[in-house]
Design an enzyme around this catalytic site. Structure first.
Site, PDB file in Angstrom:
ATOM      1  N   PRO A  87       0.640  -1.379   0.047  1.00  0.00           N
ATOM      2  CA  PRO A  87       0.047   0.144   0.045  1.00  0.00           C
ATOM      3  C   PRO A  87       0.776   1.228   0.003  1.00  0.00           C
ATOM      4  O   PRO A  87       1.023   2.142   1.018  1.00  0.00           O
ATOM      5  CB  PRO A  87      -0.847  -0.159   1.209  1.00  0.00           C
ATOM      6  CG  PRO A  87       0.170  -0.990   2.306  1.00  0.00           C
ATOM      7  CD  PRO A  87       0.766  -2.038   1.152  1.00  0.00           C
ATOM      8  N   CYS A  88       1.530   1.556  -1.218  1.00  0.00           N
ATOM      9  CA  CYS A  88       2.315   2.739  -1.079  1.00  0.00           C
ATOM     10  C   CYS A  88       1.399   3.967  -1.152  1.00  0.00           C
ATOM     11  O   CYS A  88       1.855   5.193  -1.009  1.00  0.00           O
ATOM     12  CB  CYS A  88       3.141   2.898  -2.754  1.00  0.00           C
ATOM     13  SG  CYS A  88       2.383   2.328  -4.026  1.00  0.00           S
TER      14      CYS A  88
END
Length: 156
Positions: free
Chosen positions: A122-123
């Site tokens: 989850p950047c």
């Protein structure tokens, strides 16, 4: 051999690419960069199921074997990103500190930009120290949408 599963979601088309029983890429609203055979492997079906659950608001953490390709530093960053809880955000500076490189905010940004498995890694949960949305390879509109989606689902 690489296999691909294409799915339609709330945010558009997603290509999921598997190699050697691990996910190596998730491409969102992009033409695939991989020579891969369409196939419903068990891993691709499970990944699709978990992505659907994520968008239904019932899945908070992905439990899929991943194998993103990148440098040792990128691997450390991507591992740190997976530790950010659903619905929460961190700054580039916080991630830099977590990976033991407290002044490497730009390098953290580049590792985020090169993340081959967005959503599962989850950047989108990383923002600037000033609280602003900055630097998302798939566009700030999508980053904002994903952050808001998670915040909404945590209130349910």
């Amino acid at each position: 051999m690489k296999y691909i599963k294409i799915m339609n979601t709330k945010i558009g088309m997603i290509n999921i690419i598997e190699e050697e029983k691990k996910i190596i890429a998730v491409e969102i609203n992009q033409k695939t960069q991989y020579e891969a055979t369409p196939k419903d492997t068990e891993l691709l079906k499970e990944t699709q199921k978990q992505i659907i659950e994520y968008f239904e608001g019932t899945r908070k953490k992905f439990e899929i074997p991943l194998n993103p390709k990148g440098t040792e530093f990128m691997q450390k960053v991507w591992t740190a990103l997976q530790d950010i809880p659903y619905g929460e955000i961190r700054t580039y500076a916080q991630i830099a500190k977590k990976v033991g490189k407290p002044k490497a905010y730009r390098a953290i940004g580049m590792a985020n930009h090169r993340n081959p498995i967005p959503l599962l890694i989850p950047c989108h949960r990383v923002i600037g120290s000033n609280g602003k949305l900055v630097g998302y390879a798939l566009g700030l509109e999508l980053k904002k949408l994903l952050i808001e989606w998670e915040k909404t689902c945590t209130m349910l």
